[in-house]
Write a protein that holds these residues in place. Structure first.
Motif, PDB file in Angstrom:
ATOM      1  N   LEU A 180      -5.740   7.968   3.217  1.00  0.00           N
ATOM      2  CA  LEU A 180      -4.596   8.827   3.525  1.00  0.00           C
ATOM      3  C   LEU A 180      -4.183   9.620   2.290  1.00  0.00           C
ATOM      4  N   ASP A 181      -4.274   8.996   1.143  1.00  0.00           N
ATOM      5  CA  ASP A 181      -3.935   9.658  -0.112  1.00  0.00           C
ATOM      6  C   ASP A 181      -4.903  10.804  -0.383  1.00  0.00           C
TER       7      ASP A 181
ATOM      8  N   ARG B 207      -3.006   5.087   9.531  1.00  0.00           N
ATOM      9  CA  ARG B 207      -1.647   4.663   9.189  1.00  0.00           C
ATOM     10  C   ARG B 207      -1.388   3.244   9.651  1.00  0.00           C
TER      11      ARG B 207
ATOM     12  N   PRO C 132      -6.185  -2.531   4.498  1.00  0.00           N
ATOM     13  CA  PRO C 132      -5.003  -1.665   4.389  1.00  0.00           C
ATOM     14  C   PRO C 132      -5.066  -0.768   3.150  1.00  0.00           C
ATOM     15  N   ARG C 133      -5.569  -1.336   2.050  1.00  0.00           N
ATOM     16  CA  ARG C 133      -5.584  -0.549   0.828  1.00  0.00           C
ATOM     17  C   ARG C 133      -6.567   0.618   0.914  1.00  0.00           C
TER      18      ARG C 133
ATOM     19  N   ALA D  42      -3.204   0.841   7.471  1.00  0.00           N
ATOM     20  CA  ALA D  42      -2.509   0.727   6.186  1.00  0.00           C
ATOM     21  C   ALA D  42      -1.264  -0.135   6.319  1.00  0.00           C
ATOM     22  N   ARG D  43      -0.646  -0.123   7.514  1.00  0.00           N
ATOM     23  CA  ARG D  43       0.552  -0.938   7.733  1.00  0.00           C
ATOM     24  C   ARG D  43       0.210  -2.399   7.974  1.00  0.00           C
ATOM     25  N   GLY D  44      -1.072  -2.734   7.986  1.00  0.00           N
ATOM     26  CA  GLY D  44      -1.455  -4.138   8.120  1.00  0.00           C
ATOM     27  C   GLY D  44      -1.857  -4.533   9.526  1.00  0.00           C
ATOM     28  N   TYR D  45      -2.066  -3.557  10.423  1.00  0.00           N
ATOM     29  CA  TYR D  45      -2.464  -3.881  11.786  1.00  0.00           C
ATOM     30  C   TYR D  45      -3.946  -4.225  11.821  1.00  0.00           C
ATOM     31  N   SER D  46      -4.307  -5.202  12.654  1.00  0.00           N
ATOM     32  CA  SER D  46      -5.726  -5.448  12.908  1.00  0.00           C
ATOM     33  C   SER D  46      -6.207  -4.412  13.920  1.00  0.00           C
TER      34      SER D  46
ATOM     35  N   SER E 226       2.753  -7.443   4.917  1.00  0.00           N
ATOM     36  CA  SER E 226       2.166  -6.140   4.599  1.00  0.00           C
ATOM     37  C   SER E 226       3.275  -5.111   4.463  1.00  0.00           C
TER      38      SER E 226
ATOM     39  N   LYS F  90      -3.797  -1.825  20.755  1.00  0.00           N
ATOM     40  CA  LYS F  90      -2.646  -2.091  21.605  1.00  0.00           C
ATOM     41  C   LYS F  90      -1.535  -1.071  21.330  1.00  0.00           C
TER      42      LYS F  90
ATOM     43  N   THR G 130      -1.722  13.596   4.549  1.00  0.00           N
ATOM     44  CA  THR G 130      -1.173  13.008   5.762  1.00  0.00           C
ATOM     45  C   THR G 130      -0.896  14.052   6.836  1.00  0.00           C
TER      46      THR G 130
ATOM     47  N   GLY H 233      -5.069   3.235   2.811  1.00  0.00           N
ATOM     48  CA  GLY H 233      -4.106   3.937   1.965  1.00  0.00           C
ATOM     49  C   GLY H 233      -4.787   4.974   1.088  1.00  0.00           C
TER      50      GLY H 233
ATOM     51  N   VAL I 169       0.875  -1.172   0.000  1.00  0.00           N
ATOM     52  CA  VAL I 169       0.000   0.000   0.000  1.00  0.00           C
ATOM     53  C   VAL I 169       0.906   1.213   0.000  1.00  0.00           C
TER      54      VAL I 169
ATOM     55  N   GLU J 171      -4.604  -4.875  17.188  1.00  0.00           N
ATOM     56  CA  GLU J 171      -3.212  -4.418  17.242  1.00  0.00           C
ATOM     57  C   GLU J 171      -3.124  -2.894  17.263  1.00  0.00           C
TER      58      GLU J 171
END
Lengths: 460, 224
Positions: free
Chosen positions: B146-147, B173, B139-140, B176-180, A374, B186, B151, B143, A340, B183
């Motif tokens: 954010l685009d 963010r 995530p996409r 987008a980084r792949g966090y659930s 990712s 946390k 940002t 993204g 991404v 997460e």
């Protein structure tokens, strides 16, 4: 251009007094500008010849900008711009994949031949036009001299004939041009120019005919004749209009059909070269799950890149580099790597290091994390950041043995050398590598470094 | 992704699957968790609007690209089911990564977007989340957000529809980084509920904002 390759092209210079003609001429001939200007001024005193010459060049010679635009105008494939650039990085990588046969590259060949032949035709044309004009001017000069000497030249008939010929030439020239350009670039501007030229040609011809006819009779008669002929022409047009329209419409449909057929052929060629080949491979290797997943993944990536490519977007961007690295890792290890990206910038030498470090991090994540990886790229005015995350069991970054170069050298060391930072966080839920590269080199905080960071840190 | 332990909840979640590929529909049906009941299926825009109006499901799994209608695909289904948007939630499913596809269904009223390649467990989780009134961001999609919004965080309060707050940006963010969501919670030391609130707020902004930048961003990608 073809006749005198050593000379710069004859274009009007931006270093100008009036229209940049003298400077351009001097540049083209390799003479000093002052000499050309004085020569032109002297010639201007000789019966205005210099003025005429100057005006002629002013009209005929393009400015440097126009010239550049004219030569650079051609797109690679005007019919289907979306399918004319098959050599994306994704495709190139695909052919490297083990067991993947020839990546598609065939659709490029038919378009490559076209621009060359077009250019060779056009390079002959402008000179032909200029020579024709020059011959006409010489003829006019000859007639003028003959009259001065005393020979009786029948100007009354010569001028209208010249007008008719000129008008017809202008109109026919346009026909030739449209045929030459074909249906490929019928831009609005060209059409407007074409109409103007047609109108000019028509006006010249009509004026010439009128003058010729009116020579034999009174103006009143001519006027009546003109009215009658316009009425007849109008009647004929009224009768022929339906045929004309039908013909025109048929032509348009046929043209559109041809464009569609070409597009279809391009798409079919692409699908044949890529998707069908991959499907065949998948059938042959149905027993090997790992191979099947990898093939499907690689093919999906390639097709996606082809379908959703932004044709306006320039290539060689940082995100392209990161995506290419992700594709490489996917091909090598078979794990899905989702990229991404937010924001983008052009690749520089330092970004190359960022891409290499990201690639190393992706390899580690795929190797040790096991599942999908990712990747998130964010480019802001201040820095380019890459985050690589996996969901593996995690590891303790401090307990990595010193002889293992992967993390220590290829990621952290490489980033530090290029003025960036790398951080690794790991937990039993997964590992994340964060890479950050400030846009300008931190040490050289000057404007020069910000303006051109490509050279700023070329060699560490 | 998140495995909300709501299996024990008495009423199963009723879904309608809208996709023109029969193979994909049957595969998805087999993949969904047992507490999710498929109440109906549809393969075209017209069928979808009719089935949704009759079944009134909790969640519609909606493919972005659909035949029929006036060529508007999933967006048209959303427009045709507008009166039900209060009770029926839509989750967009797509193989397309194109921003115009994703953002246009979100702006038409979908509560989330996931790609078709995600696993059955992940889709089931997403269905539960959407049924609960929350938003699902891949995530996409984060993204794209954010685009589109940029940002930089909002500095003044009155353009709150047009920019993301600092916290919302942080959440986007991380997604987008792949966090659930878990997460994210946390990582930012907040509760999952708070993460869900932020994500829903972002979804609302994405749907309602007429911000200049968003419009331009969309226009560049031929969304509007």
């Amino acid at each position: 251009m073809t006749t005198a390759p050593a000379r710069p092209p004859l274009v009007r210079s931006s270093d100008r007094v009036i229209a940049g003609v003298c400077a351009g001429l001097a540049n083209h001939l390799g003479w000093p500008v002052r000499m050309v200007r004085i020569g032109m001024a002297v010639a201007a005193l000789a019966g205005g010849a210099g003025v005429a010459f100057y005006a002629w060049l002013w009209i005929m010679v393009p400015t440097a900008d126009e010239n550049a635009r004219r030569t650079a105008r051609r797109p690679a494939s005007p019919i289907a711009p979306a399918v004319s650039f098959p050599d994306t990085p994704g495709v190139a990588d695909l052919s490297d994949a083990p067991g993947m046969p020839g990546a598609p590259g065939t659709s490029g060949t038919p378009t490559k031949a076209a621009p060359g032949s077009w250019r060779s035709k056009v390079s002959g044309m402008p000179f032909g036009k200029e020579i024709l004009l020059g011959a006409g001017l010489l003829l006019a000069a000859g007639i003028l001299i003959a009259r001065l000497v005393g020979v009786d030249v029948p100007l009354g008939t010569l001028i209208p004939v010249a007008a008719i010929l000129g008008g017809a030439a202008i109109a026919w020239m346009q026909l030739d041009e449209t045929r030459r350009a074909g249906l490929v670039d019928k831009t609005k501007a060209d059409q407007a120019g074409g109409w103007a030229r047609l109108a000019a040609g028509l006006a010249l011809v009509v004026a010439g005919v009128l003058v010729m006819v009116s020579g034999s009779g009174s103006w009143e008669q001519t006027w009546l004749a003109l009215l009658a002929s316009v009425a007849v022409l109008g009647g004929v047009a009224l009768v022929l209009l339906p045929w004309g329209l039908k013909f025109w419409r048929d032509l348009e449909t046929e043209r559109a059909g041809r464009v569609r057929a070409t597009e279809r052929a391009e798409i079919a060629a692409h699908l044949h070269d890529s998707v069908l080949q991959t499907l065949a491979l998948i059938q042959r290797r149905a027993a090997n799950e790992h191979d099947v997943i990898r093939l499907a993944r690689a093919q999906e990536r390639e097709l996606r890149g082809w379908l959703y490519r932004d044709s306006d977007k320039e290539s060689g961007q940082l995100s392209d580099g990161i995506k290419a690295a992700a594709a490489e890792v996917e091909d090598a290890l078979g794990n899905a790597v989702e990229v991404v990206s937010v924001g983008d910038c052009a690749m520089t030498q330092r970004h190359e290091a960022l891409v290499q470090a990201s690639r190393e991090a992706m390899l580690n994540a795929a190797r040790h994390g096991g599942g999908a990886v990712s990747v998130y790229l964010e480019v802001t005015d201040a820095a380019a950041e890459v985050f690589v995350k996996d969901r593996g069991p995690g590891f303790d970054p401090d307990s990595v043995p010193p002889d293992r170069l992967g993390v220590r050298e290829s990621i952290i060391g490489r980033m530090n050398r290029h003025g960036g930072t790398a951080a690794i966080t790991s937990s039993p839920d997964g590992t994340e590598v964060r890479l950050r590269l400030p846009i300008a080199a931190a040490s050289a905080g000057t404007a020069a470094a910000a303006a051109n960071n490509a050279n700023g840190e070329a060699k560490p | 992704m998140q495995r909300n332990p709501v299996q024990g909840s008495p009423a199963p979640i009723r879904v309608v699957i809208v996709d023109d590929h029969a193979i994909f529909r049957s595969g998805l049906k087999a993949d969904l968790d047992p507490d999710i009941v498929v109440a109906g299926e549809a393969g075209t825009v017209e069928e979808a609007i009719a089935v949704i109006a009759v079944q009134r499901p909790d969640v519609v799994l909606l493919d972005v690209h659909l035949p029929g209608g006036r060529g508007g695909g999933g967006r048209e289904v959303l427009a045709g089911s507008a009166p039900l948007l209060g009770t029926t939630r839509f989750l967009a499913l797509s193989v397309s990564d194109a921003a115009e596809d994703v953002v246009s269904v979100i702006r038409a009223g979908a509560r989330g977007y996931v790609t078709k390649t995600i696993s059955g467990a992940e889709i089931s989780g997403a269905v539960r989340r959407v049924a609960g009134g929350d938003a699902v961001f891949s995530p996409r999609l984060a993204g794209f957000v954010l685009d589109a919004f940029g940002t930089a965080p909002a500095d003044i309060a009155d353009d709150e529809l047009d920019k993301l707050s600092a916290r919302e940006l942080e959440v986007m963010r991380l997604i987008a980084r792949g966090y659930s969501y878990k997460e994210v919670a946390k990582g930012l030391f907040i509760s999952i509920k708070t993460v869900e609130t932020h994500v829903s707020a972002v979804l609302r902004k994405l749907q309602l904002s007429s911000r200049h930048e968003l419009t331009r961003w969309a226009a560049e990608r031929r969304l509007l």
